[in-house]
Scaffold this active site. Structure first.
Site, PDB file in Angstrom:
ATOM      1  CB  CYS A   1       0.672  -2.635   4.523  1.00 27.77           C
ATOM      2  SG  CYS A   1       0.278  -3.822   5.813  1.00 27.77           S
TER       3      CYS A   1
ATOM      4  CG  HIS B   1      10.449 -23.244  12.295  1.00 29.57           C
ATOM      5  ND1 HIS B   1      10.516 -22.930  13.631  1.00 29.57           N
ATOM      6  CD2 HIS B   1      11.615 -23.895  11.998  1.00 29.57           C
ATOM      7  CE1 HIS B   1      11.664 -23.378  14.131  1.00 29.57           C
ATOM      8  NE2 HIS B   1      12.350 -23.952  13.156  1.00 29.57           N
TER       9      HIS B   1
ATOM     10  CB  THR C   1       1.184  -3.019  11.103  1.00 35.38           C
ATOM     11  OG1 THR C   1       0.047  -3.521  10.376  1.00 35.38           O
ATOM     12  CG2 THR C   1       0.822  -1.694  11.775  1.00 35.38           C
TER      13      THR C   1
ATOM     14  CG  ASP D   1      -0.368   0.167   2.519  1.00 36.81           C
ATOM     15  OD1 ASP D   1       0.875   0.257   2.600  1.00 36.81           O
ATOM     16  OD2 ASP D   1      -1.118   0.246   3.508  1.00 36.81           O
TER      17      ASP D   1
ATOM     18  CG  HIS E   1       9.034 -27.169  11.231  1.00 38.82           C
ATOM     19  ND1 HIS E   1       8.596 -26.480  12.340  1.00 38.82           N
ATOM     20  CD2 HIS E   1      10.331 -27.490  11.457  1.00 38.82           C
ATOM     21  CE1 HIS E   1       9.598 -26.373  13.200  1.00 38.82           C
ATOM     22  NE2 HIS E   1      10.651 -26.980  12.691  1.00 38.82           N
TER      23      HIS E   1
HETATM   24  C1  RB5 Z   1      -2.192   2.534   6.509  1.00 40.22           C
HETATM   25  O1  RB5 Z   1      -2.307   3.677   7.260  1.00 40.22           O
HETATM   26  C2  RB5 Z   1      -2.039   1.313   7.410  1.00 40.22           C
HETATM   27  O2  RB5 Z   1      -3.234   1.069   8.081  1.00 40.22           O
HETATM   28  C3  RB5 Z   1      -1.643   0.117   6.594  1.00 40.22           C
HETATM   29  O3  RB5 Z   1      -0.457   0.387   5.946  1.00 40.22           O
HETATM   30  C4  RB5 Z   1      -1.404  -1.164   7.366  1.00 40.22           C
HETATM   31  O4  RB5 Z   1      -0.589  -0.964   8.473  1.00 40.22           O
HETATM   32  C5  RB5 Z   1      -2.592  -1.960   7.684  1.00 40.22           C
HETATM   33  O5  RB5 Z   1      -2.504  -3.065   8.215  1.00 40.22           O
END
Ligand code: RB5
Length: 144
Positions: A65, A98, A67, A8, A133
């Site tokens: 993305c 694993h 997180t 993203d 595994h």
């Molecule tokens: C975008 O702001 C953020 O929510 C996205 O990049 C991600 O972390 C979602 O899981």
């Protein structure tokens, strides 16, 4: 080997650099977007990568993305996809050794580009260990 990659807006800068990194290593890369920093919804690029993996159009995937969680949650809805989140080199190795993750997911807002590159290298170079595994990952799919 063909690798599909998506991100993203939070991961777009690392994605562009990782594409170049992989292409320099002779890996064919298919870019599923996004390609701008404009805010967008991660499922809009994660699902196309998931379907490409299901169809065998790409062998492995890389997703970024903020997180990593949105990408991992979305991709893991696809049949045969094991998307694993990694934030350091050790976890990058273990997610292949694993879990035999066929998609490497990284949290772009919480690691440096240098770390993302080192994790990718570790994941690419590590083999699945099999054995106990394999037994474990075979228990993952929900029986219909
Ligand atoms: C975008 O702001 C953020 O929510 C996205 O990049 C991600 O972390 C979602 O899981």
């Amino acid at each position: 080997m063909k690798i599909g990659i998506c991100s993203d807006h939070a991961g777009v800068e690392y994605k562009a650099k990782l594409i170049k990194y992989m292409e320099r290593r002779g890996i064919e890369v298919v870019n599923f977007g996004t390609d701008t920093t404009e805010s967008m919804d991660y499922p809009d690029v994660a699902h196309p990568l998931g379907y490409a993996l299901e169809k065998g159009d790409v062998d492995l995937g890389v997703a970024l993305c903020g997180t990593g969680n949105g990408m991992a949650i979305t991709l893991n809805h696809h049949k045969g996809v094991r998307a694993g989140l990694a934030w350091n080199v050790e976890v990058g190795k273990l997610v292949k050794e694993h879990n035999n993750a066929n998609v490497l997911v990284m949290p772009a807002r919480f690691i440096s580009y240098r770390m993302a590159c080192a994790i990718l290298r570790a994941w690419l170079e590590t083999e699945f260990a099999g054995g106990r595994h394999l037994r474990r990952i075979e228990k993952i799919p929900v029986q219909q």
